[in-house]
Scaffold this active site. Structure first.
Site, PDB file in Angstrom:
ATOM      1  N   VAL A  56       0.745  -1.103   0.002  1.00  0.00           N
ATOM      2  CA  VAL A  56       0.136  -0.095  -0.095  1.00  0.00           C
ATOM      3  C   VAL A  56       0.964   1.284  -0.158  1.00  0.00           C
ATOM      4  O   VAL A  56       0.740   2.208  -0.835  1.00  0.00           O
ATOM      5  CB  VAL A  56      -1.231  -0.055   1.058  1.00  0.00           C
ATOM      6  CG1 VAL A  56      -1.855   1.407   1.104  1.00  0.00           C
ATOM      7  CG2 VAL A  56      -1.726  -1.261   1.391  1.00  0.00           C
ATOM      8  N   ARG A  96      10.714  -0.745   7.651  1.00  0.00           N
ATOM      9  CA  ARG A  96      11.706  -1.729   8.373  1.00  0.00           C
ATOM     10  C   ARG A  96      12.984  -1.982   7.520  1.00  0.00           C
ATOM     11  O   ARG A  96      13.826  -1.909   8.323  1.00  0.00           O
ATOM     12  CB  ARG A  96      10.853  -3.101   8.462  1.00  0.00           C
ATOM     13  CG  ARG A  96      10.191  -3.307   9.805  1.00  0.00           C
ATOM     14  CD  ARG A  96      10.111  -4.525  10.087  1.00  0.00           C
ATOM     15  NE  ARG A  96       9.115  -5.400   9.219  1.00  0.00           N
ATOM     16  CZ  ARG A  96       7.760  -5.485   9.209  1.00  0.00           C
ATOM     17  NH1 ARG A  96       7.230  -5.192  10.373  1.00  0.00           N
ATOM     18  NH2 ARG A  96       6.963  -6.098   8.494  1.00  0.00           N
ATOM     19  N   LYS A 100      -6.465  -1.427  10.408  1.00  0.00           N
ATOM     20  CA  LYS A 100      -7.943  -1.575  11.008  1.00  0.00           C
ATOM     21  C   LYS A 100      -7.618  -2.264  12.402  1.00  0.00           C
ATOM     22  O   LYS A 100      -8.306  -2.086  13.210  1.00  0.00           O
ATOM     23  CB  LYS A 100      -8.598  -2.838  10.071  1.00  0.00           C
ATOM     24  CG  LYS A 100      -7.707  -3.871   9.584  1.00  0.00           C
ATOM     25  CD  LYS A 100      -7.255  -4.108   8.151  1.00  0.00           C
ATOM     26  CE  LYS A 100      -5.955  -4.975   7.935  1.00  0.00           C
ATOM     27  NZ  LYS A 100      -5.927  -5.552   6.431  1.00  0.00           N
ATOM     28  N   GLY A 151     -10.718  -1.697   1.879  1.00  0.00           N
ATOM     29  CA  GLY A 151      -9.733  -1.250   0.982  1.00  0.00           C
ATOM     30  C   GLY A 151     -10.419  -0.065   0.130  1.00  0.00           C
ATOM     31  O   GLY A 151     -10.413   0.982   0.391  1.00  0.00           O
ATOM     32  N   GLY A 175      -1.838 -12.238  -3.077  1.00  0.00           N
ATOM     33  CA  GLY A 175      -1.691 -11.015  -2.358  1.00  0.00           C
ATOM     34  C   GLY A 175      -2.830 -10.639  -1.602  1.00  0.00           C
ATOM     35  O   GLY A 175      -2.770  -9.578  -1.181  1.00  0.00           O
ATOM     36  N   GLU A 178      -3.329 -11.594   4.515  1.00  0.00           N
ATOM     37  CA  GLU A 178      -2.342 -10.926   5.537  1.00  0.00           C
ATOM     38  C   GLU A 178      -1.246 -11.829   5.634  1.00  0.00           C
ATOM     39  O   GLU A 178      -1.263 -12.815   5.284  1.00  0.00           O
ATOM     40  CB  GLU A 178      -3.167 -10.770   6.720  1.00  0.00           C
ATOM     41  CG  GLU A 178      -4.190 -10.048   6.941  1.00  0.00           C
ATOM     42  CD  GLU A 178      -4.293  -8.697   6.395  1.00  0.00           C
ATOM     43  OE1 GLU A 178      -3.435  -7.783   7.278  1.00  0.00           O
ATOM     44  OE2 GLU A 178      -4.502  -8.278   5.750  1.00  0.00           O
ATOM     45  N   ASP A 211      -9.680 -10.330  10.877  1.00  0.00           N
ATOM     46  CA  ASP A 211      -9.422  -9.045  10.398  1.00  0.00           C
ATOM     47  C   ASP A 211     -11.011  -8.661   9.721  1.00  0.00           C
ATOM     48  O   ASP A 211     -11.038  -7.443   9.883  1.00  0.00           O
ATOM     49  CB  ASP A 211      -8.771  -9.641   9.046  1.00  0.00           C
ATOM     50  CG  ASP A 211      -8.578  -8.449   7.890  1.00  0.00           C
ATOM     51  OD1 ASP A 211      -7.604  -7.617   7.856  1.00  0.00           O
ATOM     52  OD2 ASP A 211      -9.352  -8.491   6.733  1.00  0.00           O
ATOM     53  N   LYS A 219     -12.807  -4.755  11.076  1.00  0.00           N
ATOM     54  CA  LYS A 219     -13.431  -3.803  10.101  1.00  0.00           C
ATOM     55  C   LYS A 219     -14.859  -3.558  10.309  1.00  0.00           C
ATOM     56  O   LYS A 219     -15.452  -2.647  10.365  1.00  0.00           O
ATOM     57  CB  LYS A 219     -13.297  -4.399   8.842  1.00  0.00           C
ATOM     58  CG  LYS A 219     -11.817  -4.297   8.241  1.00  0.00           C
ATOM     59  CD  LYS A 219     -11.824  -5.344   6.887  1.00  0.00           C
ATOM     60  CE  LYS A 219     -10.397  -5.496   6.491  1.00  0.00           C
ATOM     61  NZ  LYS A 219     -10.204  -6.665   5.592  1.00  0.00           N
TER      62      LYS A 219
HETATM   63  N1  HSE Z   1      -6.311  -9.770   4.309  1.00  0.00           N
HETATM   64  C1  HSE Z   1      -7.280  -8.619   3.803  1.00  0.00           C
HETATM   65  C2  HSE Z   1      -8.435  -9.517   2.963  1.00  0.00           C
HETATM   66  C3  HSE Z   1      -6.679  -7.580   3.087  1.00  0.00           C
HETATM   67  O1  HSE Z   1      -8.278 -10.697   2.427  1.00  0.00           O
HETATM   68  O2  HSE Z   1      -9.339  -8.929   2.811  1.00  0.00           O
HETATM   69  C4  HSE Z   1      -7.321  -6.359   3.314  1.00  0.00           C
HETATM   70  O3  HSE Z   1      -7.434  -5.898   4.936  1.00  0.00           O
END
Ligand code: HSE
Length: 427
Positions: free
Chosen positions: A14, A42, A103, A132, A185, A188, A199, A203
């Protein structure tokens, strides 16, 4: 023309996506000029799709956050605690607005960060933290202020939605499809955050807090993921006219705000049922609006960076509005674990040993809790002697259904753990 000077901490997908957008801002519609004056990550030398050689380098994100040349601190590091939290706090304390895609940070510490931002009279913006590229935070916070919201449902994890979609479409096993999601991709760095539902829960809690002016309390959010879902469940549900997906839900009850993430079964004509693959979606139901649904890419460098840029664009004329959109005169609600008396129909999948009376004990366990069967489907036993049974119940009390399912799990004829999934009605 005004220029906004950015300090960007975090140069993963990002962060690099944002650097690219800044480079081609002439094609965008920003109200002024954006300049990156410093970066931090990093590793300075890691291979990246963008050249960062021309930017001032900071080993420490917090030092970047308080640098006098930085107008807006952009946090794209991730992680609910540690350096990301410290750097965001440092920026706010220095009186600088913050834009973040984090998040976990907002879900776990949003309340305290809101207090800090308000005390400093600066903006804290996190459009990119939820769904996103789908512009849902500001739609909820600003555009829908004229709506009394009843319920916010969504598909907020692309990895889980990709898993359930592909497992059903191809019959491939869970682990195989998860590997692909990682390669593409979506997942996470630690994919257990995705498949455990955590995750999506981060959100969902952020959206519920905004929608219901509720003090965000992540401890009250109930979280289940897709890690127990088998291809068999998806296929049997499909034959019963249902799609199983990981659904987030925030709803207003008399006791407070119920927020949960769990697999749900959706009738084929449900507005969320056809949102497939890695797409995200959010559906807001309320009065006098009716319902509105926003769908789009919930992950990926480009879409998420565009949400970050949208927030930056807002900061050309800062409003210092409460990050969660609350004012002192609003009703402030609390998050609660669950609302008593909730009712739903359910999809129940059980594997029974292929012997006389197995089905009778199953239906007795359901009847004992007043759970009535609407549809039933049984297949022949597999080579191990396990016969899959899928049931759609009539609407019943959630509590009664859970008790019945616990009894079914304990039957001697039940093999393995039953799968119990609520069926969402169309709001
Ligand atoms: N790993 C998250 C997903 C990416 O699969 O939606 C965005 O937060």
């Amino acid at each position: 023309m005004k220029t906004v000077r950015l300090g960007v901490a975090g140069l993963g997908h990002v962060g690099c996506g944002l650097i690219e957008l800044v480079a081609r801002q002439a094609e965008l519609r920003l109200p002024g000029k954006v300049e990156v004056v410093g970066v931090s990550a990093r590793s300075r030398t890691r291979n990246r799709p963008v050249d960062i050689g021309g930017y001032r380098w900071f080993d420490d994100a917090a030092t970047l956050a308080e640098d006098p040349d930085v107008d807006v601190f952009v946090e794209l590091m991730g992680g609910s605690d540690g350096p990301a939290k410290f750097a965001v706090e440092t920026a706010l304390k220095a009186g600088k607005p913050v834009v973040t895609a984090n998040k976990a940070l907002i879900a776990m510490h949003g309340q305290a960060l809101e207090d800090l931002a308000q005390a400093q009279d600066v903006d804290l913006m996190f459009e990119a933290a939820v769904a996103g590229g789908v512009p849902v935070v500001r739609v909820l916070r600003d555009s829908l202020t004229g709506v009394t919201i009843r319920r916010v449902t969504g598909i907020l994890n692309g990895t889980c939605n990709f898993l359930t979609t592909e497992m059903l479409r191809t019959g491939r096993a869970y682990e195989d499809v998860l590997d692909e999601a990682q390669r593409l991709g979506y997942a996470e760095a630690d994919p257990t955050l995705d498949v455990s539902g955590l995750d999506a829960a981060h959100k969902a809690a952020i959206l519920a807090s905004i929608a219901f002016t509720a003090d965000l309390d992540f401890d009250k959010v109930s979280v289940a993921g897709v890690d127990t879902i088998e291809v068999l469940d998806l296929v049997l549900a499909d034959r019963l006219g249902l799609r199983i997906k990981l659904i987030t839900e925030g709803l207003l009850s008399e006791e407070g705000v119920v927020c949960r993430v769990a697999p749900m079964a959706l009738p084929f004509d449900h507005p969320l049922a056809r949102v497939d693959g890695s797409l995200n979606t959010v559906r807001v139901e309320g009065t006098p609006l009716g319902a509105v649904t926003l769908t789009g890419p919930g992950a990926g460098a480009g879409p998420t960076a565009s949400a970050v840029m949208g927030d930056i664009s807002k900061l050309f004329s800062p409003t210092a509005r409460s990050p969660f959109g609350r004012a002192d005169h609003h009703v402030r609600r609390v998050f609660v674990d669950a609302a008593p008396g909730e009712r739903s129909a359910f999809f129940l999948r059980v594997k029974l040993s292929d012997k006389p009376g197995a089905l009778a004990s199953l239906s007795e366990a359901l009847a004992a809790q007043n759970v009535s069967v609407d549809k039933l489907l049984q297949d022949s036993a597999d080579e191990s002697g396990a016969s899959p049974v899928a049931i759609v119940t009539h609407v019943c009390s959630r509590g009664d259904m859970q008790t019945a399912a616990d009894h079914v799990a304990a039957l001697s004829s039940t093999i393995g753990a039953p799968q119990l999934i609520p069926i969402d009605s169309i709001g």
